[in-house]
Every structure is written in structure tokens, then in C-alpha cells.
Design an enzyme around this catalytic site. Structure first.
Site, PDB file in Angstrom:
ATOM      1  N   HIS A   1       0.784  -1.226   0.000  1.00 16.02           N
ATOM      2  CA  HIS A   1       0.000   0.000   0.000  1.00 16.02           C
ATOM      3  C   HIS A   1       0.824   1.288   0.000  1.00 16.02           C
ATOM      4  O   HIS A   1       0.285   2.373  -0.169  1.00 16.02           O
ATOM      5  CB  HIS A   1      -0.876  -0.043   1.259  1.00 16.02           C
ATOM      6  CG  HIS A   1      -2.107   0.805   1.201  1.00 16.02           C
ATOM      7  ND1 HIS A   1      -2.288   1.821   0.300  1.00 16.02           N
ATOM      8  CD2 HIS A   1      -3.234   0.783   1.939  1.00 16.02           C
ATOM      9  CE1 HIS A   1      -3.457   2.390   0.514  1.00 16.02           C
ATOM     10  NE2 HIS A   1      -4.052   1.780   1.495  1.00 16.02           N
TER      11      HIS A   1
ATOM     12  N   PRO B   1     -25.505   5.452  -2.587  1.00 16.82           N
ATOM     13  CA  PRO B   1     -25.189   4.119  -2.070  1.00 16.82           C
ATOM     14  C   PRO B   1     -24.120   4.126  -0.989  1.00 16.82           C
ATOM     15  O   PRO B   1     -24.261   3.433   0.022  1.00 16.82           O
ATOM     16  CB  PRO B   1     -24.736   3.356  -3.318  1.00 16.82           C
ATOM     17  CG  PRO B   1     -25.472   4.004  -4.437  1.00 16.82           C
ATOM     18  CD  PRO B   1     -25.494   5.463  -4.076  1.00 16.82           C
ATOM     19  N   ASP B   2     -23.060   4.898  -1.180  1.00 14.57           N
ATOM     20  CA  ASP B   2     -21.985   4.876  -0.189  1.00 14.57           C
ATOM     21  C   ASP B   2     -22.451   5.446   1.147  1.00 14.57           C
ATOM     22  O   ASP B   2     -22.193   4.861   2.204  1.00 14.57           O
ATOM     23  CB  ASP B   2     -20.773   5.660  -0.693  1.00 14.57           C
ATOM     24  CG  ASP B   2     -19.607   5.576   0.276  1.00 14.57           C
ATOM     25  OD1 ASP B   2     -18.979   4.505   0.371  1.00 14.57           O
ATOM     26  OD2 ASP B   2     -19.342   6.576   0.970  1.00 14.57           O
TER      27      ASP B   2
END
Length: 620
Positions: free
Chosen positions: A333, A422-423
């Protein structure tokens, strides 16, 4: 200390012909044509940030705590005070023409390279693929994945990849340079990352039974076909046999200082340095695991951490294929957030499923070189280090639990039918589930990507608000009418939408406050705003959350960031909402139960009230 960064939420769209208000750099390829025109990450007004901060902590404090915090914030922003001075210093850095992004060096160092805990669990993340119905043989599936990944690499290397967009504006593509032929290096006091020339490094690392092999992916100037790659992979299976070697890859699971020391031991012996460089410079790693995970929990856990042996966690990309043909991915990451690798993995899966890539000739050239086995020289010190790394890894992973909830009651389509983002809607599912389980609302981090700015990464969207607290309390109160609950729910969702929209514009409060703190000079006393128990509590992320969605993924996730908290990664697909819940055995199964219950109750609530108002059908 940051435990990790957070995978950026919501994969961006890639429209065909967006109307871009930025000038085009005709000298750059399509991928970078807007790069020089991207705006810089802004520094919000100090008053704006502090107002947002106070509003956010009000949801987490009682009257007395809030009054104390408000007084501390007021003192911090007094004219001529320390807050004004730190803000001035930060603006000077941000306005420096030689600084592309004022946050970049501080964030990379603090959240990643200077971070010393293991990357496994705390930093790396995974995607678990859905099954490939046509390729249940592991060698066949692995070969197809490699070919698809190489096509994506070609687009990146040749800079032909179309940029990503958000609201018709291009996003920064700079982090793509860290995708292929890249590796993180352990180092004291801080790690670093290197990339290698893609023109001269066209080999991949393949790991099987803890043994490392190198497969050249180009022969006589021609890339290997999928059939040829499959043939080479089958040779690796045969060469690796059924016995396991000492797990050099386990060293990459260690505390970064320990791994630094262990790597020096490796480099000091034989030709190990040259062998390591072949791994580090490879296009990516392909891990051929000898396990056969079946359930979503099993494959997610296997992609996330595996057994800690058959890996090289410092590689930016690791594709994983299991003996039963299931597959997935593990990402490092440090220099790259989740949206670019989500795009890569979605491209890989979509290209294979829709047969959109050229697999080349089915014929296999007779002069392909054998896969090269990397025979490391090991001594007792290195063998002891491997044993310690394995023991530490096993102990660390044993402290964690991972559970996957594939909620099939509805998904993105149903949420949109109800008229919600949606989030933001799913964030309220998480808020309600946590309140059901603990009877209190606590600090929640959702990652908001800031890639509309040059070298942008993430900002925090603080999901817990006064509005969300009012709503979850009402939801659990049987005396509150459904219509009132619905109104409070809409207000909570809208509050989240507003905060997220400001966060992606670089106008959250957390990165600005971080920049102010980092602007302190050595020896200067830390202002009370940063030692205030409220600040500490509000940045102790009991819920670390993020969304990335693909119809091809059966799982996606990473670890928690505080010992008493959860890492909840989620996907909002067309008809399914998937939650990946990780914690240090904080009863994840019960959390999954409450997530399901919260999703059911929200559906029932909004179906009922909106149907009553005549706005939507009674059932989704």
C-alpha cells in the site's frame, strides 16, 4: 502513530469523452495528458477546518467535554496565536513552487515508510476474485491472469491508459509508476521504494512451496502467449515438487526494523543480493499456493495473509492462485492506494471473462528457457530469523479474525431506487450496526480519495455525526414513529454526503490538522488542541471503513487500525452489499449479524415511508 493508510473509497469512473476544463499536454501520452494541469491540494481556511472539527467531535462528547474542547480550539485560533503561525507555515510550504503536494512527504513518511510494524495485517490489502468457470485448473487460470495483467502493464508503460475521472474531472495518475516493476525496501529509520526499467525487466517472480522462480515473459522480442505462460507455470509446479523450502518470504512479514536486519544477513552471503534483485525488479509476483480455500471467509483470509510463507509482501503486486483454481490479489500500500489496483484487477477479471485480450498462439515455442530457480544461500542466523518471523507472523494472525458478510437483500440498484447515495447509505448501515452492538456511537473513518489534485491520496470523511447519532438512537427507540426515523435517516445520509463531497475537495479537517501538527518546529510544545482527550478520542478509529466495488470481486479488505476497533471494507455491487469485517476477535460474527439486521431494517423503514408517500413501489 498511524497504523496504516486507508484504501481510497469508491473506484472512479472512466467515461469516453469527458469535457475537461484543463489544457492538454500534447507531449505526454494519453494517461498523463492532464497531469501538469491538475490543481494542487488546497489548504483550507483555518476557521473552516476548526469549525468542521468542532462539529464532528460534538457527536462524540458530552456537554462538559465539548465545552473544554471548544475553549481549546478558540485559544488555538486566537489572532497572533500558535494556530495562526502554524497555518502560515503550512501555507508557505503549500505555495512553494517546488512542492507538488504539501501533504505528500509527511504522509508517506508517517503513514508508511517510517511505520515500523509489519505491513501484513496493518498495511497490505486484498481482492478475492469470483470463480472463473472456464479455468478451474490453477495453471490455466494463472496464465490468463498474467496475460491480462501484462496487457494492462503495456497500457501503463506506453502511457496509453485512459485517465480515471470523478465528476468529469481527470484524476492524478502519478501513482501508476509504482504499480509494475516496483518493490518496497526495509530500511532504518525509514523504508523506501524503487522502480525498475520495464524495458529491460520483463520477468515475473513465481513462488511455490516457499521456493522462488523467475519466468521471462519475453523471448526473442515476443511476449509469451497465454499457452506458453501456462506451460512455464506447469514447469514451476513440477520443479517445486511437494516439499517446502525455508520460507524466505516470511521475513517480509516482520517488523520493518527486524526485516532490515535480516535482509542485511541475506545480502552478506553468496549471490543472495543478485537473487533478491531479480525478485525486486520483477514485473510482479505470482504466488501459487498449495491450499484450496472454498468459503468467502477462507479465500479472503488466504488472499489477505495466506500462511505468511509463500509470499514476498514487499512487492507492489502479488497475484495469488490456489490449487482449486480460485484466485485473488494482495497489494503493498505504501506508494499506491486502492483505486489504481482495483482498476487493474477489475481489468484483469473483465478482460478474461469477456475474452477481450489476445492470448496469442496456442503453439508453444520449443526454445523457451526453463524457469530459473533462485537458490538462496542460507546459514543458521538466517534460518533462525525465518523461524522467528514465522512464529511472530503466526502469533499476530492468530490474534485476528476475518469474516465476510455477502448481504443479498439488495445492493446499489435498490439503494438508488430508494433515492439515496449508495456509499452514504451503507455508511449508515455500519453506524446502526455498531450502535446495536455497543449502544454507543464512536469515531469512524471513511477514506475519501483526493486524486483530483496532483499527487493526491486520501482525506478522512468522518462518518459519525450529530445527525447519525440522533438517527441510530431513534432507530433503537420503539417510541419514535417510523416517519420520524425516516426523516432523521435522510438527514444523516445527507450529512454524510455533504462531508464526503467536501473531503474529496481537500476540505476535510484531518489532513489539515495533521499538516498543522507537522509544521511544529523541533522543541516547540505541542498545542493543547493535539493533546486534548477529545482530539485523541476522535482520531481513535474504532471503525476504519472504505469502499471499492467490482462485480468480479468476492472479497476485499484489510485489517483494523486500533486494537479495540474494526476494519470494515465493503463493496456495493448491483444487487449485493459485501462486508469484510476484521478485528482482534471482537465477535465479528455478531457484528455481521447486526450489519445484516441494520440493512434489513433500513430497507423496511424507507420502503414503508416512501411507499406511504407514494414515491416508490412498496417493494424493491
Amino acid at each position: 502513530m498511524f497504523r496504516r493508510n486507508y484504501v481510497a473509497a469508491a473506484a472512479p469512473s472512466i467515461p469516453n469523452k469527458p469535457a475537461i476544463p484543463y489544457p492538454v499536454d500534447t507531449a505526454a501520452g494519453p494517461m498523463l495528458r492532464y497531469q501538469k494541469s491538475l490543481p494542487r491540494l488546497p489548504v483550507p481556511a483555518l476557521s473552516e477546518t476548526l469549525e468542521k472539527y468542532l462539529k464532528s467531535v460534538r457527536a462524540l462528547t458530552n456537554e462538559e467535554e465539548y465545552a473544554k474542547t471548544k475553549a481549546i480550539v478558540t485559544e488555538f485560533q486566537n489572532p497572533g496565536g500558535i494556530g495562526e503561525e502554524l497555518h502560515k507555515r503550512l501555507l508557505e510550504k503549500a505555495n512553494n513552487p517546488n512542492v507538488i503536494n504539501w501533504l505528500e512527504d509527511w504522509w508517506n513518511e508517517t503513514a508508511y515508510y517510517g511505520y515500523r510494524d509489519p505491513t501484513v495485517v496493518y498495511v497490505s490489502y486484498f481482492f478475492a476474485y469470483k470463480d472463473d468457470k472456464l479455468r478451474k485448473d490453477p495453471a490455466a487460470r494463472a496464465a490468463a491472469i498474467v496475460t491480462a495483467a501484462l496487457e494492462f502493464r503495456r497500457l501503463v508503460v506506453e502511457q496509453q491508459l485512459e485517465p480515471e475521472y470523478a465528476k468529469k474531472l481527470p484524476l492524478c495518475m502519478a501513482s501508476y509508476k509504482w504499480m509494475f516493476n516496483a518493490c518496497r525496501y526495509p530500511n532504518k529509520p525509514s523504508d523506501f521504494e524503487l522502480t525498475f526499467d520495464p524495458a529491460t525487466n520483463n520477468h515475473m517472480t513465481v513462488i511455490r512451496n516457499n521456493k522462488f522462480f523467475i519466468i521471462d515473459l519475453v523471448k526473442d522480442g515476443i511476449q509469451l502467449s497465454t499457452s506458453e505462460i501456462e506451460s512455464q507455470i506447469r514447469k514451476v509446479y513440477k520443479l517445486a515438487g511437494n516439499t517446502k523450502d525455508p520460507a524466505i518470504g516470511a521475513l517480509t512479514t516482520e517488523n520493518r526494523d527486524n526485516w532490515t536486519d535480516y535482509r542485511k544477513l541475506l545480502l552478506a552471503i553468496g549471490s543472495n543480493e543478485q537473487l533478491l534483485k531479480k525478485i525486486e525488479s520483477s514485473v510482479f509476483a505470482l504466488c501459487l499456493d498449495d491450499t484450496s480455500p472454498v468459503t468467502r471467509d477462507e479465500i479472503s483470509h488466504a488472499c489477505w495473509v495466506g500462511d505468511g510463507r509463500n509470499r514476498y509482501f514487499d512487492k507492489s503486486l502479488q497475484f495469488i492462485v490456489f490449487d482449486n483454481g480460485k484466485a485473488g490479489f494482495c497489494g503493498e500500500h505504501s506508494s499506491m492506494d486502492g483505486t489504481p489496483t482495483a482498476r487493474l484487477n477489475d481489468f484483469v477479471c473483465d478482460s478474461i471473462a469477456k475474452n477481450k485480450i489476445n492470448h496469442g498462439s496456442p503453439n508453444i515455442r520449443s526454445n523457451l528457457p526453463e524457469p530459473e530457480r533462485l537458490n538462496f544461500t542460507l546459514n543458521n542466523d538466517i534460518l533462525d530469523a525465518i523461524a522467528k518471523a514465522e512464529s511472530n507472523f503466526d502469533s499476530l494472525v492468530a490474534k485476528h479474525d476475518l469474516r465476510v458478510l455477502a448481504y443479498q437483500g439488495y445492493g446499489k440498484n435498490g439503494i438508488k431506487k430508494l433515492g439515496f447515495s449508495p456509499d452514504a447509505y451503507v455508511q449508515m448501515i455500519i453506524q446502526l450496526a455498531y450502535y446495536k452492538m455497543y449502544g454507543v456511537s464512536r469515531s469512524t473513518y471513511e477514506s475519501a480519495q483526493t486524486r483530483k489534485f496532483a499527487h493526491g491520496r486520501t482525506e478522512v470523511c468522518r462518518s459519525t455525526s450529530v445527525d447519525s447519532v440522533n438517527w441510530v438512537k431513534a432507530m433503537e427507540d420503539t417510541k419514535v414513529p417510523l416517519e420520524v426515523k425516516a426523516d432523521l435517516g435522510r438527514k444523516a445520509i445527507q450529512s454524510h454526503v455533504k462531508y464526503m463531497s467536501e473531503a474529496v475537495e481537500g476540505r476535510g479537517c484531518d489532513r489539515h490538522l495533521f499538516g498543522l501538527r507537522m509544521s511544529l518546529k523541533p522543541g516547540e510544545e505541542k498545542p493543547a488542541i493535539f493533546t486534548d482527550p477529545t482530539y485523541i478520542k476522535s482520531t481513535h478509529w474504532f471503525l476504519s471503513t472504505s469502499q471499492l466495488s467490482s462485480e468480479y470481486f468476492d472479497g476485499y479488505g484489510w485489517g483494523e487500525v486500533v486494537p479495540d476497533g474494526y476494519g470494515i471494507a465493503y463493496q456495493i455491487n448491483a444487487n449485493v452489499i459485501s462486508f469484510n469485517v476484521v478485528s482482534m476477535h471482537l465477535n465479528n460474527q455478531r457484528m455481521c449479524h447486526y450489519l445484516r439486521e441494520a440493512a434489513d431494517e433500513m430497507k423496511e423503514l424507507f420502503e414503508h415511508t416512501q411507499a406511504k408517500e407514494g414515491r416508490v413501489p412498496a417493494k424493491l
